[in-house]
Design a protein around this motif. Sequence first.
Motif, PDB file in Angstrom:
ATOM      1  N   CYS A 249      57.413  53.863  36.117  1.00 50.96           N
ATOM      2  CA  CYS A 249      56.385  54.350  37.029  1.00 50.96           C
ATOM      3  C   CYS A 249      57.020  54.638  38.385  1.00 50.96           C
ATOM      4  O   CYS A 249      57.832  53.849  38.891  1.00 50.96           O
ATOM      5  N   CYS A 252      55.957  51.886  40.960  1.00 52.63           N
ATOM      6  CA  CYS A 252      56.618  50.606  40.698  1.00 52.63           C
ATOM      7  C   CYS A 252      58.094  50.675  41.069  1.00 52.63           C
ATOM      8  O   CYS A 252      58.652  49.714  41.631  1.00 52.63           O
ATOM      9  N   HIS A 273      47.359  49.035  42.026  1.00 56.07           N
ATOM     10  CA  HIS A 273      47.939  49.789  40.906  1.00 56.07           C
ATOM     11  C   HIS A 273      48.174  48.882  39.689  1.00 56.07           C
ATOM     12  O   HIS A 273      47.854  49.249  38.551  1.00 56.07           O
ATOM     13  N   GLU A 276      44.843  48.013  38.108  1.00 51.56           N
ATOM     14  CA  GLU A 276      44.321  49.123  37.308  1.00 51.56           C
ATOM     15  C   GLU A 276      45.051  49.215  35.973  1.00 51.56           C
ATOM     16  O   GLU A 276      44.439  49.491  34.936  1.00 51.56           O
ATOM     17  N   LYS A 277      46.382  48.996  35.999  1.00 52.99           N
ATOM     18  CA  LYS A 277      47.150  49.026  34.750  1.00 52.99           C
ATOM     19  C   LYS A 277      46.666  47.943  33.794  1.00 52.99           C
ATOM     20  O   LYS A 277      46.452  48.188  32.594  1.00 52.99           O
ATOM     21  N   THR A 278      46.478  46.736  34.315  1.00 50.03           N
ATOM     22  CA  THR A 278      46.025  45.627  33.471  1.00 50.03           C
ATOM     23  C   THR A 278      44.632  45.879  32.929  1.00 50.03           C
ATOM     24  O   THR A 278      44.347  45.635  31.745  1.00 50.03           O
ATOM     25  N   SER A 280      43.150  48.794  32.440  1.00 47.75           N
ATOM     26  CA  SER A 280      43.120  49.891  31.462  1.00 47.75           C
ATOM     27  C   SER A 280      43.603  49.413  30.096  1.00 47.75           C
ATOM     28  O   SER A 280      43.025  49.778  29.061  1.00 47.75           O
ATOM     29  N   ARG A 281      44.643  48.587  30.085  1.00 50.97           N
ATOM     30  CA  ARG A 281      45.132  48.072  28.804  1.00 50.97           C
ATOM     31  C   ARG A 281      44.144  47.082  28.191  1.00 50.97           C
ATOM     32  O   ARG A 281      43.952  47.053  26.972  1.00 50.97           O
ATOM     33  N   LEU A 424      44.832  56.808  30.657  1.00 51.10           N
ATOM     34  CA  LEU A 424      45.644  55.664  31.032  1.00 51.10           C
ATOM     35  C   LEU A 424      46.255  55.872  32.419  1.00 51.10           C
ATOM     36  O   LEU A 424      46.396  57.005  32.888  1.00 51.10           O
ATOM     37  N   ILE A 425      46.616  54.785  33.090  1.00 47.77           N
ATOM     38  CA  ILE A 425      47.148  54.854  34.444  1.00 47.77           C
ATOM     39  C   ILE A 425      48.509  55.554  34.428  1.00 47.77           C
ATOM     40  O   ILE A 425      49.358  55.291  33.574  1.00 47.77           O
ATOM     41  N   HIS A 428      52.100  54.279  33.231  1.00 51.76           N
ATOM     42  CA  HIS A 428      51.914  53.186  32.263  1.00 51.76           C
ATOM     43  C   HIS A 428      51.068  53.695  31.091  1.00 51.76           C
ATOM     44  O   HIS A 428      50.081  53.074  30.704  1.00 51.76           O
ATOM     45  N   THR A 429      51.480  54.841  30.557  1.00 47.86           N
ATOM     46  CA  THR A 429      50.722  55.464  29.460  1.00 47.86           C
ATOM     47  C   THR A 429      51.302  55.127  28.093  1.00 47.86           C
ATOM     48  O   THR A 429      51.043  55.837  27.118  1.00 47.86           O
TER      49      THR A 429
END
Length: 497
Positions: A249, A252, A273, A276-278, A280-281, A424-425, A428-429
């Motif tokens: 990312c 990141c 960020h 949001e990643k956590t 979305s998963r 997905l973010i 982190h797709t």
Amino acid sequence: MDISKKKGRKRSSDPQKWRQNINKVLRNTGNSYESKKKETVPPRQVKPPCTERCRLKCSEKFTSVQRQALFAAFWAIGDIDKQRLFINSCMSNVSPRYKYTNALHPRQSNKAFHFVMDGKTIRVCKTFFIATLNISDRVIRTVKQKCDKLGIIQCDPRGKHNNHRTNDESLILDIKKFIDAIPRIESHYTRQTSTREYIDGAKSIKDIFKDFKESQEKNNKPYGKYCTFYNIFTKEYNISFYYPRKDQCDLCLQYANSNNEQKNLMRGTFDAHLEEKTLSRQDKYNDRCKINENNKVLVFDLQAVLQSPRGNTSAFFYKSKLNSYNFTITLLNQKVDGQMRDSDVHAYFWNETDAKRGANEIGSCLLDCFDKICQESRLSDGDGLNLILYSDNCTGQNKNKYIVALYLYAVTHLNIASITHKFLIKGHTQNEGDNAHSLIEKEIKKNLKSGPIYCPHQYVTMIKNAKKTGQKFFVHECTYDSFLDLKKASRRLGIQF
């Protein structure tokens, strides 16, 4: 008219910003600079003149203001070659009345020093000359050594070698023609923002130069040096040898490479960020746990370009290649006995002679998959399916009004109650589709060991055999007639935003 500079693979150098060149300019202008030993050298100043015992009485000929003007003019030159010329012009040979010399080792003539002030040449002693310009005796000896019999000063040769340059226009033209003939493709993941092109990674720049050398020798033409070929390849072409995968990312990576002060400024954005990643998963995991006859979860992604012919021989490397595309739709299965079952993967395969890889192609494959899911479902017409889709944020393929028009058509014409598309973010797709692509790439590498790939149809067999255990991949070979014009459908449905 502004002409943008052509971007090359290698970063262009800016010698004016190099630390050694900055220090060199400061040193030649008499300012303070940093030596190679990381020591700060103070700026130069006019030193005290000779004493009253001087035979030439130099202190009486020049005032302190005049000496300062001579000092400033000398160091304002800023070029060591011109400064040496100035010193040489201020020296003249002294011709004594009597001179006794050794015939084998004649003594060099003594030098007289002088300054020019108000158009008059005024002689001074060596001590006064050195003190006024704030130079060392070594500088004067160097000027004497570099002065030839004709009185011409040799230029400083340091850093001015031209051994790596060529002016042979025909050779440069042959190199560019050879590089232009190499088949290459645009970026798969960053083609919207990147101008870099990619070629097969089976060869390095040195291998390509060897092939160029053999080609030139066959035609009895010069091939030059490797450094010439390398400079043209890296500075005038933006070519890489590998397909770029944006697994890291940007945010990141930027946060990891920042210092503590920058991290404190970015901490709020970075923490949001990661959250949001956590989320979305976790949301995808929750949706997968709710899979049943009414609710289905699909993950889709387009694999990197597959080229043919493809092999490890030089003949294939320089041949024009046919691009093939593999679009995978992963139908996630429900949770059984606390474990996730293997997913069903539908692979839609076509080549560039039939279609491109835009919204029309992606949407047509999705519609075909929706139709198959509806036919396999056991629901009545009154109970429609609820589809949840996951994908990356590619605007040209997934996030546009033409895909929305497709969803509207599917909801109104198929046994589908609702379609929810979740993106997905960015950065982190990673999803289940990447697992399928990894298996396919491993199968391709395995088959390349036994022989080259000549045609796109060989990829179809490899995709079918990529998964060794469990349910095989469902491969659908698409042709020109398999794709719909979603852009025309979007205009008819009135979806404009």
